[in-house]
Write an enzyme that holds these catalytic residues in place. Structure first.
Site, PDB file in Angstrom:
ATOM      1  N   SER A  25       0.815  -1.221   0.000  1.00  0.00           N
ATOM      2  CA  SER A  25       0.000   0.000   0.000  1.00  0.00           C
ATOM      3  C   SER A  25       0.843   1.262   0.000  1.00  0.00           C
ATOM      4  O   SER A  25       1.739   1.418   0.829  1.00  0.00           O
ATOM      5  CB  SER A  25      -0.886   0.054   1.249  1.00  0.00           C
ATOM      6  N   HIS A  55      -2.528   1.063  -4.484  1.00  0.00           N
ATOM      7  CA  HIS A  55      -1.853   0.013  -5.251  1.00  0.00           C
ATOM      8  C   HIS A  55      -1.938   0.361  -6.734  1.00  0.00           C
ATOM      9  O   HIS A  55      -2.911   0.951  -7.181  1.00  0.00           O
ATOM     10  CB  HIS A  55      -2.499  -1.352  -5.002  1.00  0.00           C
ATOM     11  N   HIS A  77      -5.377  -8.757  -1.700  1.00  0.00           N
ATOM     12  CA  HIS A  77      -5.328  -9.228  -0.315  1.00  0.00           C
ATOM     13  C   HIS A  77      -6.392 -10.278  -0.058  1.00  0.00           C
ATOM     14  O   HIS A  77      -7.423 -10.308  -0.719  1.00  0.00           O
ATOM     15  CB  HIS A  77      -5.597  -8.064   0.656  1.00  0.00           C
ATOM     16  N   TYR A  79      -8.471 -10.193   2.212  1.00  0.00           N
ATOM     17  CA  TYR A  79      -9.745  -9.564   2.603  1.00  0.00           C
ATOM     18  C   TYR A  79     -10.593  -9.124   1.411  1.00  0.00           C
ATOM     19  O   TYR A  79     -11.766  -8.796   1.574  1.00  0.00           O
ATOM     20  CB  TYR A  79      -9.514  -8.395   3.563  1.00  0.00           C
ATOM     21  N   GLU A  80      -9.997  -9.128   0.197  1.00  0.00           N
ATOM     22  CA  GLU A  80     -10.789  -8.667  -0.942  1.00  0.00           C
ATOM     23  C   GLU A  80     -11.828  -9.697  -1.364  1.00  0.00           C
ATOM     24  O   GLU A  80     -12.942  -9.368  -1.712  1.00  0.00           O
ATOM     25  CB  GLU A  80      -9.868  -8.290  -2.106  1.00  0.00           C
ATOM     26  N   ALA A 107       2.734  -2.223   4.031  1.00  0.00           N
ATOM     27  CA  ALA A 107       2.560  -1.192   5.047  1.00  0.00           C
ATOM     28  C   ALA A 107       2.092  -1.914   6.305  1.00  0.00           C
ATOM     29  O   ALA A 107       1.314  -2.876   6.220  1.00  0.00           O
ATOM     30  CB  ALA A 107       1.519  -0.178   4.597  1.00  0.00           C
ATOM     31  N   MET A 202      -2.004  -6.757   6.976  1.00  0.00           N
ATOM     32  CA  MET A 202      -3.099  -7.515   6.352  1.00  0.00           C
ATOM     33  C   MET A 202      -2.662  -8.265   5.098  1.00  0.00           C
ATOM     34  O   MET A 202      -3.492  -8.583   4.257  1.00  0.00           O
ATOM     35  CB  MET A 202      -4.232  -6.554   5.975  1.00  0.00           C
ATOM     36  N   SER A 203      -1.368  -8.514   4.962  1.00  0.00           N
ATOM     37  CA  SER A 203      -0.921  -9.120   3.700  1.00  0.00           C
ATOM     38  C   SER A 203       0.292 -10.004   3.921  1.00  0.00           C
ATOM     39  O   SER A 203       0.561 -10.466   5.024  1.00  0.00           O
ATOM     40  CB  SER A 203      -0.574  -8.010   2.696  1.00  0.00           C
ATOM     41  N   ASN A 226       2.034   3.477  11.111  1.00  0.00           N
ATOM     42  CA  ASN A 226       1.342   3.898  12.340  1.00  0.00           C
ATOM     43  C   ASN A 226       1.751   2.975  13.478  1.00  0.00           C
ATOM     44  O   ASN A 226       2.341   1.920  13.245  1.00  0.00           O
ATOM     45  CB  ASN A 226      -0.183   3.815  12.145  1.00  0.00           C
ATOM     46  N   HIS A 239      -6.918   4.148   6.537  1.00  0.00           N
ATOM     47  CA  HIS A 239      -6.235   3.810   5.278  1.00  0.00           C
ATOM     48  C   HIS A 239      -5.633   5.081   4.661  1.00  0.00           C
ATOM     49  O   HIS A 239      -4.574   5.031   4.034  1.00  0.00           O
ATOM     50  CB  HIS A 239      -7.218   3.136   4.317  1.00  0.00           C
TER      51      HIS A 239
HETATM   52  N1  HPA Z   1      -2.829  -2.897  11.087  1.00  0.00           N
HETATM   53  C1  HPA Z   1      -2.962  -3.678  10.005  1.00  0.00           C
HETATM   54  N2  HPA Z   1      -2.541  -3.343   8.810  1.00  0.00           N
HETATM   55  C2  HPA Z   1      -1.929  -2.163   8.678  1.00  0.00           C
HETATM   56  C3  HPA Z   1      -1.745  -1.292   9.763  1.00  0.00           C
HETATM   57  C4  HPA Z   1      -2.221  -1.691  11.034  1.00  0.00           C
HETATM   58  O1  HPA Z   1      -2.103  -0.988  12.047  1.00  0.00           O
HETATM   59  N3  HPA Z   1      -1.111  -0.207   9.278  1.00  0.00           N
HETATM   60  C5  HPA Z   1      -0.905  -0.411   7.954  1.00  0.00           C
HETATM   61  N4  HPA Z   1      -1.396  -1.596   7.587  1.00  0.00           N
END
Ligand code: HPA
Length: 273
Positions: A25, A55, A77, A79-80, A107, A202-203, A226, A239
């Site tokens: 991402s 992306h 991903h 989740y998609e 990310a 998440m990936s 973050n 996001h």
């Molecule tokens: N959690 C999950 N996926 C992420 C995060 C997070 O805090 N930051 C960027 N992708």
């Protein structure tokens, strides 16, 4: 698969590659760094349609720092569509193009105060907290993939050396896979920390399993966007934030990757290590 490879060969002039790069991402712009042909995923049968902003769903086959690379400008991903094997075809294509290694980027949220947003983390191992394997349904014996040293120790060493050479901090840590697309609860983050995680995302984990299944060496770097949920009271995770912060770490990551690739082409030209 044959049709996909035929389209790629036709566009790239039958070019072979040494290495694949999958961009996470907010990092899709790195695909523009390579000189070569760009093929939209939508024209490649079996490639996922990725609808996640940040992306760039294009496969770039070209040259970066003297190394022939395949850059996947975006990933799909779990989740998609709820399919852990959604990136199987791109990884199979990478293998068929001759690569022996893949570097995955993502990310991620940090669980460690010493790896702040904007920083990078080299993944040394992972926790598949989702518990889902992309190899469910696979029938060959190769499905029993050994996951010890899944993140190739030699590749990790070379990436650390490259980071050091360009003055970028690259601490190692454990990446924990949550399915997303929702972010984690603070309690989940505390639990992930107790389990031994240093970052959450998440990936990547399904792709690592697929790459090891295919016999590709794996290196992976998280760009920290973050702190994990609940760890920084002043932060609101979103996001938008991921996309806004990723390019900061992305610039550092690009330096590290370029230096790593220069090392690869240099060691080859000079007779190898
Ligand atoms: N959690 C999950 N996926 C992420 C995060 C997070 O805090 N930051 C960027 N992708």
């Amino acid at each position: 698969m044959e049709q996909t490879l035929a389209i790629i060969d036709q566009r790239s002039g039958g070019r072979r590659v040494e290495l694949g790069l999958i961009l996470g991402s907010g990092l899709g712009h790195l695909a523009e760094a390579a000189e070569g042909v760009a093929i939209p995923y939508s024209s490649l049968p079996g490639f996922p349609a990725t609808g996640v902003s940040g992306h760039v769903p294009r496969l770039v086959i070209g040259d970066l720092e003297g190394v022939s690379v395949a850059i996947f400008g975006g990933r799909a991903h779990y989740y998609e569509e709820g399919r852990a094997n959604i990136m199987r075809r791109p990884l199979e294509v990478l293998k068929a193009l001759g690569a022996d290694r893949v570097i995955l980027t993502n990310a991620a949220g940090s669980l460690r105060g010493d790896i702040p947003p904007g920083g990078l983390m080299l993944i040394e191992d992972h926790i598949n907290l989702k518990g889902r394997s992309p190899l469910i349904g696979e029938e060959s014996e190769a499905r029993f993939v050994n996951m010890v040293d899944a993140y190739d120790p030699g590749l990790r060493r070379d990436l650390k050396r490259a980071a050091n050479a360009v003055g970028v901090a690259l601490p190692e840590g454990v990446y924990c896979w949550f399915s997303g697309p929702n972010f984690e609860t603070p309690a989940e983050i505390r639990a992930a920390k107790i389990l031994g995680s240093d970052a959450v995302g998440m990936s990547t984990v399904p792709e690592v399993i697929l790459a090891r299944f295919l016999g590709l060496k794996v290196g992976a770097v998280s760009v920290i966007t973050n702190m994990g949920a609940g760890l920084d009271a002043s932060e609101v995770i979103s996001h938008e934030q991921t996309k806004a912060v990723a390019p900061q770490g992305g610039a550092r990551l690009e330096k590290v990757l370029r230096e790593y690739l220069r090392g690869l082409s240099g060691s080859r030209g000079g007779g190898g290590e």
